[in-house]
Write an enzyme that holds these catalytic residues in place. Structure first.
Site, PDB file in Angstrom:
ATOM      1  N   VAL A 224       1.867  -8.882  -5.700  1.00 37.37           N
ATOM      2  CA  VAL A 224       0.238  -9.936  -5.386  1.00 37.37           C
ATOM      3  C   VAL A 224      -0.701  -9.858  -6.212  1.00 37.37           C
ATOM      4  O   VAL A 224      -0.848  -8.012  -6.759  1.00 37.37           O
ATOM      5  CB  VAL A 224       0.369  -9.981  -3.973  1.00 37.37           C
ATOM      6  CG1 VAL A 224      -1.286 -10.622  -3.647  1.00 37.37           C
ATOM      7  CG2 VAL A 224       1.706 -10.572  -3.105  1.00 37.37           C
TER       8      VAL A 224
ATOM      9  N   ARG B  83      -4.602   1.746  -4.943  1.00 39.43           N
ATOM     10  CA  ARG B  83      -5.394   2.854  -5.577  1.00 39.43           C
ATOM     11  C   ARG B  83      -6.534   2.329  -6.751  1.00 39.43           C
ATOM     12  O   ARG B  83      -7.684   2.443  -7.084  1.00 39.43           O
ATOM     13  CB  ARG B  83      -4.297   3.279  -7.003  1.00 39.43           C
ATOM     14  CG  ARG B  83      -3.744   4.539  -6.402  1.00 39.43           C
ATOM     15  CD  ARG B  83      -2.461   5.637  -7.035  1.00 39.43           C
ATOM     16  NE  ARG B  83      -2.468   6.719  -6.457  1.00 39.43           N
ATOM     17  CZ  ARG B  83      -0.968   6.505  -5.794  1.00 39.43           C
ATOM     18  NH1 ARG B  83       0.013   5.655  -6.399  1.00 39.43           N
ATOM     19  NH2 ARG B  83      -0.719   7.666  -5.540  1.00 39.43           N
TER      20      ARG B  83
ATOM     21  N   GLY C 107      -0.752  -7.382  -1.275  1.00 33.07           N
ATOM     22  CA  GLY C 107       0.738  -6.850  -1.186  1.00 33.07           C
ATOM     23  C   GLY C 107       0.774  -6.523  -0.246  1.00 33.07           C
ATOM     24  O   GLY C 107       2.478  -7.331   0.109  1.00 33.07           O
ATOM     25  N   HIS C 108       1.000  -5.945   0.489  1.00 41.48           N
ATOM     26  CA  HIS C 108       1.198  -5.704   1.613  1.00 41.48           C
ATOM     27  C   HIS C 108       1.671  -6.492   2.804  1.00 41.48           C
ATOM     28  O   HIS C 108       2.782  -6.407   3.101  1.00 41.48           O
ATOM     29  CB  HIS C 108       0.691  -4.643   2.681  1.00 41.48           C
ATOM     30  CG  HIS C 108       0.462  -3.220   1.903  1.00 41.48           C
ATOM     31  ND1 HIS C 108      -0.737  -2.736   1.113  1.00 41.48           N
ATOM     32  CD2 HIS C 108       1.909  -2.527   1.262  1.00 41.48           C
ATOM     33  CE1 HIS C 108      -0.502  -1.484   0.711  1.00 41.48           C
ATOM     34  NE2 HIS C 108       0.434  -1.106   0.637  1.00 41.48           N
TER      35      HIS C 108
ATOM     36  N   LYS D 108       5.737  -4.674  -7.155  1.00 38.38           N
ATOM     37  CA  LYS D 108       4.882  -3.810  -7.591  1.00 38.38           C
ATOM     38  C   LYS D 108       5.524  -2.592  -8.522  1.00 38.38           C
ATOM     39  O   LYS D 108       5.467  -2.269  -9.292  1.00 38.38           O
ATOM     40  CB  LYS D 108       3.627  -3.828  -6.840  1.00 38.38           C
ATOM     41  CG  LYS D 108       2.832  -2.984  -7.353  1.00 38.38           C
ATOM     42  CD  LYS D 108       2.268  -3.486  -8.396  1.00 38.38           C
ATOM     43  CE  LYS D 108       1.027  -2.175  -8.326  1.00 38.38           C
ATOM     44  NZ  LYS D 108       0.994  -0.840  -7.604  1.00 38.38           N
TER      45      LYS D 108
ATOM     46  N   GLN E 294      10.923   2.010  -8.176  1.00 35.82           N
ATOM     47  CA  GLN E 294      10.842   2.732  -6.838  1.00 35.82           C
ATOM     48  C   GLN E 294      11.917   1.648  -5.901  1.00 35.82           C
ATOM     49  O   GLN E 294      13.411   1.797  -5.317  1.00 35.82           O
ATOM     50  CB  GLN E 294       9.752   2.144  -5.907  1.00 35.82           C
ATOM     51  CG  GLN E 294      10.221   2.543  -3.682  1.00 35.82           C
ATOM     52  CD  GLN E 294       8.672   2.618  -3.378  1.00 35.82           C
ATOM     53  OE1 GLN E 294       8.273   3.443  -3.529  1.00 35.82           O
ATOM     54  NE2 GLN E 294       8.038   1.654  -3.282  1.00 35.82           N
TER      55      GLN E 294
ATOM     56  N   GLY F  40       7.843  -3.901  -2.756  1.00 38.36           N
ATOM     57  CA  GLY F  40       7.122  -4.541  -3.648  1.00 38.36           C
ATOM     58  C   GLY F  40       8.098  -4.566  -4.872  1.00 38.36           C
ATOM     59  O   GLY F  40       8.248  -4.025  -5.234  1.00 38.36           O
TER      60      GLY F  40
ATOM     61  N   MET G 216       2.011   3.773   2.632  1.00 38.10           N
ATOM     62  CA  MET G 216       1.215   4.772   3.146  1.00 38.10           C
ATOM     63  C   MET G 216       0.029   3.769   3.157  1.00 38.10           C
ATOM     64  O   MET G 216      -1.359   4.583   2.967  1.00 38.10           O
ATOM     65  CB  MET G 216       0.963   5.684   1.081  1.00 38.10           C
ATOM     66  CG  MET G 216       2.733   5.413   1.069  1.00 38.10           C
ATOM     67  SD  MET G 216       2.492   6.898   0.013  1.00 38.10           S
ATOM     68  CE  MET G 216       0.920   6.782  -1.582  1.00 38.10           C
TER      69      MET G 216
ATOM     70  N   SER H  38      -3.383  -3.013  -5.357  1.00 38.09           N
ATOM     71  CA  SER H  38      -2.975  -1.552  -5.551  1.00 38.09           C
ATOM     72  C   SER H  38      -4.029  -0.629  -4.512  1.00 38.09           C
ATOM     73  O   SER H  38      -5.084  -0.724  -4.630  1.00 38.09           O
ATOM     74  CB  SER H  38      -2.996  -1.099  -6.263  1.00 38.09           C
ATOM     75  OG  SER H  38      -2.489   0.793  -6.512  1.00 38.09           O
TER      76      SER H  38
HETATM   77  P1  AMP Z   1       2.508   1.815  -1.304  1.00 39.78           P
HETATM   78  O1  AMP Z   1       1.081   1.599   0.130  1.00 39.78           O
HETATM   79  O2  AMP Z   1       1.626   1.071  -2.274  1.00 39.78           O
HETATM   80  O3  AMP Z   1       3.606   2.562  -0.930  1.00 39.78           O
HETATM   81  O4  AMP Z   1       3.069   0.089  -1.210  1.00 39.78           O
HETATM   82  C1  AMP Z   1       4.317   0.356   0.055  1.00 39.78           C
HETATM   83  C2  AMP Z   1       4.708  -1.463  -0.497  1.00 39.78           C
HETATM   84  O5  AMP Z   1       3.943  -2.233  -0.397  1.00 39.78           O
HETATM   85  C3  AMP Z   1       5.497  -1.044  -1.527  1.00 39.78           C
HETATM   86  O6  AMP Z   1       6.735  -1.509  -1.803  1.00 39.78           O
HETATM   87  C4  AMP Z   1       4.776  -1.745  -2.656  1.00 39.78           C
HETATM   88  O7  AMP Z   1       5.727  -1.528  -3.573  1.00 39.78           O
HETATM   89  C5  AMP Z   1       4.030  -2.227  -2.021  1.00 39.78           C
HETATM   90  N1  AMP Z   1       2.718  -3.733  -2.441  1.00 39.78           N
HETATM   91  C6  AMP Z   1       1.949  -2.697  -3.139  1.00 39.78           C
HETATM   92  N2  AMP Z   1       1.431  -3.627  -3.704  1.00 39.78           N
HETATM   93  C7  AMP Z   1       2.163  -4.351  -4.217  1.00 39.78           C
HETATM   94  C8  AMP Z   1       1.835  -6.194  -4.998  1.00 39.78           C
HETATM   95  N3  AMP Z   1       0.594  -5.774  -5.220  1.00 39.78           N
HETATM   96  N4  AMP Z   1       2.841  -6.905  -4.847  1.00 39.78           N
HETATM   97  C9  AMP Z   1       3.825  -6.799  -3.408  1.00 39.78           C
HETATM   98  N5  AMP Z   1       4.509  -5.482  -2.822  1.00 39.78           N
HETATM   99  C10 AMP Z   1       3.342  -4.609  -3.271  1.00 39.78           C
END
Ligand code: AMP
Length: 280
Positions: free
Chosen positions: A176, A187, A36-37, A149, A153, A147, A30, A185
């Site tokens: 991460v 957020r 993490g990404h 995380k 999901q 992830g 998103m 995150s």
């Molecule tokens: P999002 O943008 O929050 O929808 O996350 C996109 C992808 O990044 C999802 O597969 C999440 O699980 C992964 N993700 C988000 N935060 C982390 C993190 N801290 N470590 C590893 N993967 C992450």
């Protein structure tokens, strides 16, 4: 690197790549990218000919009371990061391109979607499964990277891919964290300094659970109670859930031993944060 907005164009590009016998690694996000990404992007880069990142703040996974409007959108910064990591394509559609007028098809992964986060976020995983299924049909990846995380999901997406015979390999990579343990995150930017401090309690409570288990305490109810007491010492914390579940079906376990997941969601102020750890 190219930025593509049109689902049809993305599909055409992906089909051409696949026709040449080259592999596509895909990371759905998103946006508001962080390390993490980037860990997912790097893994995809090392395993595929072509890397596609999608950036789409998916409205169907937000309830009316949630932070859809406020969610950070920083496409310029994100595209620089992607470029630096050697991403080939960013798929960046508009909401009306993904959900045009008259849209009415949804994917529901039953059972699993109502557990853990699904209890307080009804409809969330229906939105997630729907957008990920759509993205898989548009990007046609060989490998897709998620992830740990978002542990629930990942379980739901794996289930959906198996159930619907979607030809993609799902890879789940470790969480991460910042040096202080806070899981990265998008957020986290909502947190003020005091809340950032209090947010450490999520990881600390998971560590507490880990050390309880190491010292021989396996009663899940007891561990959960101790974690809750520990979390509630922070003034800004409000617990959504603390659960110990089976890693495969997300059902609660009585004994925290072997292949279980300790997962929690805690509001720090108004920000809902999640974290988890796998107990092997
Ligand atoms: P999002 O943008 O929050 O929808 O996350 C996109 C992808 O990044 C999802 O597969 C999440 O699980 C992964 N993700 C988000 N935060 C982390 C993190 N801290 N470590 C590893 N993967 C992450």
């Amino acid at each position: 690197m190219k930025i593509i907005g049109s689902p049809m164009q993305m599909q055409a590009v992906s089909r051409d790549i696949r026709r040449k016998g080259e592999s596509i690694g895909f990371i759905p996000t998103m946006g508001a990218l962080h390390d993490g990404h980037l860990s997912l992007i790097r893994k995809a880069r090392s395993e595929n000919n072509t890397v596609v990142v999608s950036i789409f703040v998916n409205p169907t996974q937000f309830s009316p009371k949630e932070d859809l409007k406020r969610y950070p959108r920083v496409i310029k910064k994100d595209s620089l990061l992607c470029e630096k990591e050697g991403v080939d394509f960013i798929f960046y559609p508009l909401v009306k391109q993904m959900y045009p007028e008259g849209y009415c098809s949804y994917v529901t992964v039953e059972g699993l979607s109502g557990l853990l986060c699904g209890k307080s976020r009804p409809g969330h995983f229906r939105g997630v499964a729907t957008i990920v299924a759509k993205l898989f049909n548009i990007v046609c990846p060989d490998n897709a990277y998620f992830g740990q995380k978002d542990a629930q999901q990942a379980v739901i997406i794996k289930r959906m891919v198996d159930d619907l015979n979607i030809p993609v390999k799902i890879k789940v990579l470790p969480i991460v964290r910042q040096k202080n343990g806070l899981a990265l995150s998008s957020r986290n930017i909502y947190l003020n300094d005091n809340e950032k401090e209090d947010a450490l309690v999520l990881f600390q409570s998971l560590n507490l659970a880990r050390s309880l288990i190491k010292s021989g305490v396996v009663d899940a109810g007891k561990i959960i109670n101790i974690m809750k007491q520990f979390i509630l010492k922070k003034k800004t914390a409000k617990i959504d859930y603390v659960s110990i579940v089976n890693l495969n079906d997300l059902q609660p376990v009585k004994q925290a031993a072997g292949n279980c997941l300790i997962a929690l969601a805690v509001y720090i102020g108004k920000t809902r944060l999640i974290d988890n750890v796998i107990i092997k």
